[in-house]
Motif scaffolding. Structure first.
Motif, PDB file in Angstrom:
ATOM      1  N   ALA A  37       0.845  -1.190   0.000  1.00  0.00           N
ATOM      2  CA  ALA A  37       0.000   0.000   0.000  1.00  0.00           C
ATOM      3  C   ALA A  37       0.881   1.241   0.000  1.00  0.00           C
ATOM      4  CB  ALA A  37      -0.915  -0.012   1.220  1.00  0.00           C
ATOM      5  N   LYS A  38       0.669   2.119  -0.965  1.00  0.00           N
ATOM      6  CA  LYS A  38       1.476   3.333  -1.074  1.00  0.00           C
ATOM      7  C   LYS A  38       1.029   4.346  -0.030  1.00  0.00           C
ATOM      8  CE  LYS A  38       1.273   5.400  -5.044  1.00  0.00           C
ATOM      9  NZ  LYS A  38       1.384   6.174  -6.289  1.00  0.00           N
ATOM     10  N   LEU A  39       1.992   4.924   0.687  1.00  0.00           N
ATOM     11  CA  LEU A  39       1.739   5.980   1.661  1.00  0.00           C
ATOM     12  C   LEU A  39       2.517   7.199   1.206  1.00  0.00           C
ATOM     13  CD1 LEU A  39       2.377   3.840   4.878  1.00  0.00           C
ATOM     14  CD2 LEU A  39       0.179   4.273   3.772  1.00  0.00           C
ATOM     15  N   THR A  40       1.849   8.174   0.607  1.00  0.00           N
ATOM     16  CA  THR A  40       2.559   9.333   0.088  1.00  0.00           C
ATOM     17  C   THR A  40       2.831  10.345   1.195  1.00  0.00           C
ATOM     18  OG1 THR A  40       0.559  10.541  -0.514  1.00  0.00           O
ATOM     19  CG2 THR A  40       1.475   9.061  -2.178  1.00  0.00           C
ATOM     20  N   THR A  41       3.860  11.149   0.993  1.00  0.00           N
ATOM     21  CA  THR A  41       4.241  12.139   1.997  1.00  0.00           C
ATOM     22  C   THR A  41       3.375  13.398   1.931  1.00  0.00           C
ATOM     23  OG1 THR A  41       5.970  12.936   0.513  1.00  0.00           O
ATOM     24  CG2 THR A  41       6.630  11.359   2.211  1.00  0.00           C
ATOM     25  N   ASN A  42       2.352  13.402   1.105  1.00  0.00           N
ATOM     26  CA  ASN A  42       1.413  14.529   1.131  1.00  0.00           C
ATOM     27  C   ASN A  42       0.125  14.168   1.868  1.00  0.00           C
ATOM     28  OD1 ASN A  42       0.335  12.896  -0.824  1.00  0.00           O
ATOM     29  ND2 ASN A  42       0.065  14.494  -2.351  1.00  0.00           N
ATOM     30  N   LYS A  43       0.092  13.003   2.513  1.00  0.00           N
ATOM     31  CA  LYS A  43      -1.018  12.573   3.365  1.00  0.00           C
ATOM     32  C   LYS A  43      -0.504  12.412   4.795  1.00  0.00           C
ATOM     33  CE  LYS A  43      -4.087  12.340   0.151  1.00  0.00           C
ATOM     34  NZ  LYS A  43      -5.189  13.258   0.127  1.00  0.00           N
ATOM     35  N   PRO A  44      -1.375  12.531   5.800  1.00  0.00           N
ATOM     36  CA  PRO A  44      -0.913  12.547   7.205  1.00  0.00           C
ATOM     37  C   PRO A  44       0.003  11.400   7.625  1.00  0.00           C
ATOM     38  CG  PRO A  44      -3.199  13.203   7.111  1.00  0.00           C
ATOM     39  CD  PRO A  44      -2.819  12.778   5.711  1.00  0.00           C
ATOM     40  N   ILE A  45      -0.318  10.168   7.276  1.00  0.00           N
ATOM     41  CA  ILE A  45       0.524   9.060   7.753  1.00  0.00           C
ATOM     42  C   ILE A  45       1.917   9.117   7.129  1.00  0.00           C
ATOM     43  CG2 ILE A  45      -0.247   7.318   6.105  1.00  0.00           C
ATOM     44  CD1 ILE A  45      -0.120   5.331   8.500  1.00  0.00           C
ATOM     45  N   GLY A  46       2.000   9.463   5.855  1.00  0.00           N
ATOM     46  CA  GLY A  46       3.304   9.621   5.203  1.00  0.00           C
ATOM     47  C   GLY A  46       4.081  10.788   5.778  1.00  0.00           C
ATOM     48  N   LYS A  47       3.385  11.879   6.086  1.00  0.00           N
ATOM     49  CA  LYS A  47       4.039  13.032   6.707  1.00  0.00           C
ATOM     50  C   LYS A  47       4.596  12.675   8.077  1.00  0.00           C
ATOM     51  CE  LYS A  47       1.245  16.583   4.474  1.00  0.00           C
ATOM     52  NZ  LYS A  47       0.203  17.592   4.651  1.00  0.00           N
ATOM     53  N   GLY A  58      25.157  11.804   5.277  1.00  0.00           N
ATOM     54  CA  GLY A  58      25.577  12.554   4.091  1.00  0.00           C
ATOM     55  C   GLY A  58      24.682  13.711   3.714  1.00  0.00           C
ATOM     56  N   GLY A  59      23.658  14.009   4.469  1.00  0.00           N
ATOM     57  CA  GLY A  59      22.790  15.127   4.146  1.00  0.00           C
ATOM     58  C   GLY A  59      21.381  14.682   3.833  1.00  0.00           C
ATOM     59  N   PRO A  60      20.509  15.622   3.537  1.00  0.00           N
ATOM     60  CA  PRO A  60      19.098  15.285   3.322  1.00  0.00           C
ATOM     61  C   PRO A  60      18.866  14.510   2.034  1.00  0.00           C
ATOM     62  CG  PRO A  60      19.489  17.605   2.890  1.00  0.00           C
ATOM     63  CD  PRO A  60      20.780  17.042   3.423  1.00  0.00           C
ATOM     64  N   VAL A  61      17.839  13.704   2.055  1.00  0.00           N
ATOM     65  CA  VAL A  61      17.420  12.926   0.897  1.00  0.00           C
ATOM     66  C   VAL A  61      15.940  13.190   0.691  1.00  0.00           C
ATOM     67  CG1 VAL A  61      17.043  10.585   0.041  1.00  0.00           C
ATOM     68  CG2 VAL A  61      19.136  11.125   1.242  1.00  0.00           C
ATOM     69  N   LYS A  62      15.535  13.346  -0.563  1.00  0.00           N
ATOM     70  CA  LYS A  62      14.122  13.571  -0.863  1.00  0.00           C
ATOM     71  C   LYS A  62      13.398  12.230  -0.825  1.00  0.00           C
ATOM     72  CE  LYS A  62      11.154  15.526  -4.455  1.00  0.00           C
ATOM     73  NZ  LYS A  62      10.043  14.726  -4.150  1.00  0.00           N
ATOM     74  N   VAL A  63      12.394  12.126   0.043  1.00  0.00           N
ATOM     75  CA  VAL A  63      11.578  10.920   0.128  1.00  0.00           C
ATOM     76  C   VAL A  63      10.267  11.185  -0.584  1.00  0.00           C
ATOM     77  CG1 VAL A  63      10.440   9.281   1.658  1.00  0.00           C
ATOM     78  CG2 VAL A  63      12.620  10.265   2.324  1.00  0.00           C
ATOM     79  N   ASP A  64       9.955  10.358  -1.587  1.00  0.00           N
ATOM     80  CA  ASP A  64       8.740  10.537  -2.379  1.00  0.00           C
ATOM     81  C   ASP A  64       7.523   9.907  -1.721  1.00  0.00           C
ATOM     82  OD1 ASP A  64      11.144   9.625  -4.332  1.00  0.00           O
ATOM     83  OD2 ASP A  64      10.058  11.340  -5.182  1.00  0.00           O
ATOM     84  N   LYS A  65       7.688   8.671  -1.297  1.00  0.00           N
ATOM     85  CA  LYS A  65       6.557   7.913  -0.755  1.00  0.00           C
ATOM     86  C   LYS A  65       7.093   6.731   0.033  1.00  0.00           C
ATOM     87  CE  LYS A  65       6.096   5.576  -5.198  1.00  0.00           C
ATOM     88  NZ  LYS A  65       6.609   6.449  -6.194  1.00  0.00           N
ATOM     89  N   TYR A 109      -0.219   5.537  16.816  1.00  0.00           N
ATOM     90  CA  TYR A 109      -1.114   6.239  15.890  1.00  0.00           C
ATOM     91  C   TYR A 109      -1.993   5.235  15.130  1.00  0.00           C
ATOM     92  CZ  TYR A 109      -2.718   8.900  11.858  1.00  0.00           C
ATOM     93  OH  TYR A 109      -3.495   9.462  10.880  1.00  0.00           O
ATOM     94  N   LEU A 110      -1.379   4.183  14.602  1.00  0.00           N
ATOM     95  CA  LEU A 110      -2.144   3.163  13.884  1.00  0.00           C
ATOM     96  C   LEU A 110      -3.148   2.488  14.813  1.00  0.00           C
ATOM     97  CD1 LEU A 110       0.686   1.564  11.702  1.00  0.00           C
ATOM     98  CD2 LEU A 110      -1.086   3.175  10.951  1.00  0.00           C
ATOM     99  N   GLU A 111      -2.766   2.273  16.070  1.00  0.00           N
ATOM    100  CA  GLU A 111      -3.672   1.691  17.066  1.00  0.00           C
ATOM    101  C   GLU A 111      -4.862   2.621  17.304  1.00  0.00           C
ATOM    102  OE1 GLU A 111      -5.141  -1.100  19.765  1.00  0.00           O
ATOM    103  OE2 GLU A 111      -3.321  -1.349  18.561  1.00  0.00           O
ATOM    104  N   ASP A 112      -4.609   3.929  17.373  1.00  0.00           N
ATOM    105  CA  ASP A 112      -5.692   4.890  17.565  1.00  0.00           C
ATOM    106  C   ASP A 112      -6.665   4.868  16.381  1.00  0.00           C
ATOM    107  OD1 ASP A 112      -4.637   5.654  19.993  1.00  0.00           O
ATOM    108  OD2 ASP A 112      -3.708   7.492  19.227  1.00  0.00           O
TER     109      ASP A 112
END
Length: 181
Positions: A37-47, A58-65, A109-112
């Motif tokens: 199941a895809k969890l994108t970083t523009n939805k609460p659980i992905g955020k 080594g520094g920040p990495v962009k996480v898509d999903k 959070y998932l339990e809630d």
């Protein structure tokens, strides 16, 4: 795009619930039902997951999903549940990890979400039929999500349901653990 495992173990009893409730790609492999199941970083659980992740040296990495991988294996006398979260990243230095405190928070959070959904399910069962019994609503929920396999019982969930209803706030679990004074 590379993929690597984020060490996030999902509590066993949450796996069959989210297996049914999250949209994803299902398959059967060696007597196991699996779902990604895809969890994108523009939805609460992905955020939430992204905010809890520790950054690489080594520094920040962009996480898509993220992908939530859920597995249910039918065995002769029981079922085996497994859940883990994977990440999809851009870049070559892609190691991220979720600290233990983050794993606990995510599972809480998932339990809630699970408990709130259960209360709503039982309330819907009661509203649908004036002669409905709470025990029957709980039984339907337990059967639907294979929760008898995980040791849930009607009596303990009935007491939990009455406690929530007595307090009068079905989302109080997301808000606080005690009474406001």
């Amino acid at each position: 795009m590379s993929r690597s495992t984020v060490p996030v173990k999902i509590q066993r009893h949450l796996v069959p619930f989210f297996f049914q409730e999250f949209e994803g790609v299902e398959s059967v492999y060696l007597n196991k039902k699996v779902k990604a199941a895809k969890l994108t970083t523009n939805k609460p659980i992905g955020k939430i997951i992204r905010l809890l992740m520790e950054k690489p040296e080594g520094g920040p990495v962009k996480v898509d999903k993220f992908w939530m991988f859920l597995s249910i294996q039918d065995r002769e006398y029981s079922k085996d549940f497994f859940g883990n979260i994977y990440k999809c990243v851009n870049g070559t230095n892609s190691f991220l990890k979720l600290p233990e405190a983050g794993t606990r928070l995510l599972n809480e959070y998932l339990e809630d979400v699970f408990r709130t959904s259960m209360i709503s399910f039982i309330e819907g069962h009661m509203a649908d039929n004036s002669k409905a019994e709470i025990r029957r609503g709980i039984d339907l929920f337990l059967v639907k999500y294979d929760l008898y396999e995980e040791g849930f019982g009607i009596e303990s969930l009935r007491r939990y349901y009455y406690r929530v209803m007595e307090e009068g706030y079905s989302l109080k679990r997301l808000q606080s653990s005690g009474k406001v004074k």
